[in-house]
Design an enzyme around this catalytic site. Structure first.
Site, PDB file in Angstrom:
ATOM      1  N   ASN A  83       0.841  -1.190   0.000  1.00  0.00           N
ATOM      2  CA  ASN A  83       0.000   0.000   0.000  1.00  0.00           C
ATOM      3  C   ASN A  83       0.886   1.254   0.000  1.00  0.00           C
ATOM      4  O   ASN A  83       1.945   1.281   0.635  1.00  0.00           O
ATOM      5  CB  ASN A  83      -0.987   0.012   1.179  1.00  0.00           C
ATOM      6  CG  ASN A  83      -0.337  -0.107   2.540  1.00  0.00           C
ATOM      7  OD1 ASN A  83       0.667  -0.788   2.694  1.00  0.00           O
ATOM      8  ND2 ASN A  83      -0.909   0.555   3.525  1.00  0.00           N
ATOM      9  N   GLU A 131       0.322   5.184   0.663  1.00  0.00           N
ATOM     10  CA  GLU A 131      -0.582   6.261   1.075  1.00  0.00           C
ATOM     11  C   GLU A 131      -0.118   7.589   0.493  1.00  0.00           C
ATOM     12  O   GLU A 131       1.001   7.711   0.002  1.00  0.00           O
ATOM     13  CB  GLU A 131      -0.648   6.312   2.611  1.00  0.00           C
ATOM     14  CG  GLU A 131      -1.261   5.054   3.197  1.00  0.00           C
ATOM     15  CD  GLU A 131      -1.362   5.095   4.720  1.00  0.00           C
ATOM     16  OE1 GLU A 131      -0.733   5.961   5.353  1.00  0.00           O
ATOM     17  OE2 GLU A 131      -2.089   4.240   5.262  1.00  0.00           O
ATOM     18  N   CYS A 178      -3.971   0.672  -2.679  1.00  0.00           N
ATOM     19  CA  CYS A 178      -3.814  -0.530  -1.867  1.00  0.00           C
ATOM     20  C   CYS A 178      -2.776  -1.479  -2.472  1.00  0.00           C
ATOM     21  O   CYS A 178      -2.504  -1.446  -3.673  1.00  0.00           O
ATOM     22  CB  CYS A 178      -5.137  -1.278  -1.763  1.00  0.00           C
ATOM     23  SG  CYS A 178      -6.488  -0.320  -1.066  1.00  0.00           S
ATOM     24  N   GLU A 219      -3.098  -4.641  -3.021  1.00  0.00           N
ATOM     25  CA  GLU A 219      -3.690  -5.578  -3.977  1.00  0.00           C
ATOM     26  C   GLU A 219      -3.771  -4.958  -5.372  1.00  0.00           C
ATOM     27  O   GLU A 219      -3.453  -5.601  -6.373  1.00  0.00           O
ATOM     28  CB  GLU A 219      -5.096  -5.984  -3.523  1.00  0.00           C
ATOM     29  CG  GLU A 219      -5.122  -6.703  -2.191  1.00  0.00           C
ATOM     30  CD  GLU A 219      -5.331  -5.752  -1.009  1.00  0.00           C
ATOM     31  OE1 GLU A 219      -4.819  -4.610  -1.034  1.00  0.00           O
ATOM     32  OE2 GLU A 219      -6.012  -6.167  -0.047  1.00  0.00           O
ATOM     33  N   CYS A 279     -10.116  -4.612   0.509  1.00  0.00           N
ATOM     34  CA  CYS A 279     -11.211  -3.641   0.625  1.00  0.00           C
ATOM     35  C   CYS A 279     -12.182  -3.821  -0.546  1.00  0.00           C
ATOM     36  O   CYS A 279     -11.890  -4.519  -1.512  1.00  0.00           O
ATOM     37  CB  CYS A 279     -10.657  -2.215   0.662  1.00  0.00           C
ATOM     38  SG  CYS A 279     -10.134  -1.585  -0.946  1.00  0.00           S
ATOM     39  N   CYS A 306     -10.773  -2.988  -4.046  1.00  0.00           N
ATOM     40  CA  CYS A 306      -9.848  -4.001  -4.557  1.00  0.00           C
ATOM     41  C   CYS A 306     -10.586  -5.275  -4.973  1.00  0.00           C
ATOM     42  O   CYS A 306     -10.213  -5.928  -5.940  1.00  0.00           O
ATOM     43  CB  CYS A 306      -8.773  -4.316  -3.526  1.00  0.00           C
ATOM     44  SG  CYS A 306      -7.532  -3.021  -3.380  1.00  0.00           S
TER      45      CYS A 306
HETATM   46 ZN   LIG Z   1      -8.000  -2.072  -1.361  1.00  0.00          ZN
END
Ligand SMILES: [Zn+2]
Length: 125
Positions: free
Chosen positions: A42, A44, A53, A55, A85, A88
């Site tokens: 990930n 940010e 993210c 993924e 999430c 994703c």
């Molecule tokens: Zn995600």
């Protein structure tokens, strides 16, 4: 490739995540049907909305390398464990509705679900 081996690849890259805001680091390892593994973490962003993210990062890497069919993804986090999430889930559903998803606090306590279990009736054109 075994679940444990793929999870260890996710766990290996997880510390490289850029997560200064949440402190929640995530590593992902995506196995393509041709046997290649693509990792992601990930990343940010100060804008928050620009965060990507692990993924999706792994999937973006795979697509750019010519892989579009996937068998399995493993997710390792810096705190306990987490499933992908919602964004994703939909992103991965585009390429692999039958994807096997592995997550766990460590390689000795892995849980497995399919992407269809995580996202029933996902959207596809
Ligand atoms: Zn995600």
């Amino acid at each position: 490739m075994e679940d444990r081996e793929l999870f260890l690849k996710a766990k290996e890259v997880m510390p490289r995540a850029y997560a200064p805001f949440s402190g929640f680091k995530v590593g992902a390892a995506l196995l393509s049907t041709d046997g290649r593994v693509f990792t992601g973490v990930n990343v940010e962003n100060s804008s928050y909305g620009g965060t990507i993210c692990a993924e999706r990062g792994a999937c973006m890497k795979a697509i750019s390398e010519g892989a579009q069919k996937f068998e399995m993804i493993a997710i390792a986090t810096s705190e306990d464990f987490a499933w992908p999430c919602g964004l994703c889930r939909q992103f991965l559903y585009e390429f692999a509705p039958d994807l096997k998803v592995i997550a766990g606090p460590d390689e000795d306590n892995l849980r497995t679900l399919t992407l269809k279990e995580l996202l029933p009736e996902g959207f596809r054109l």
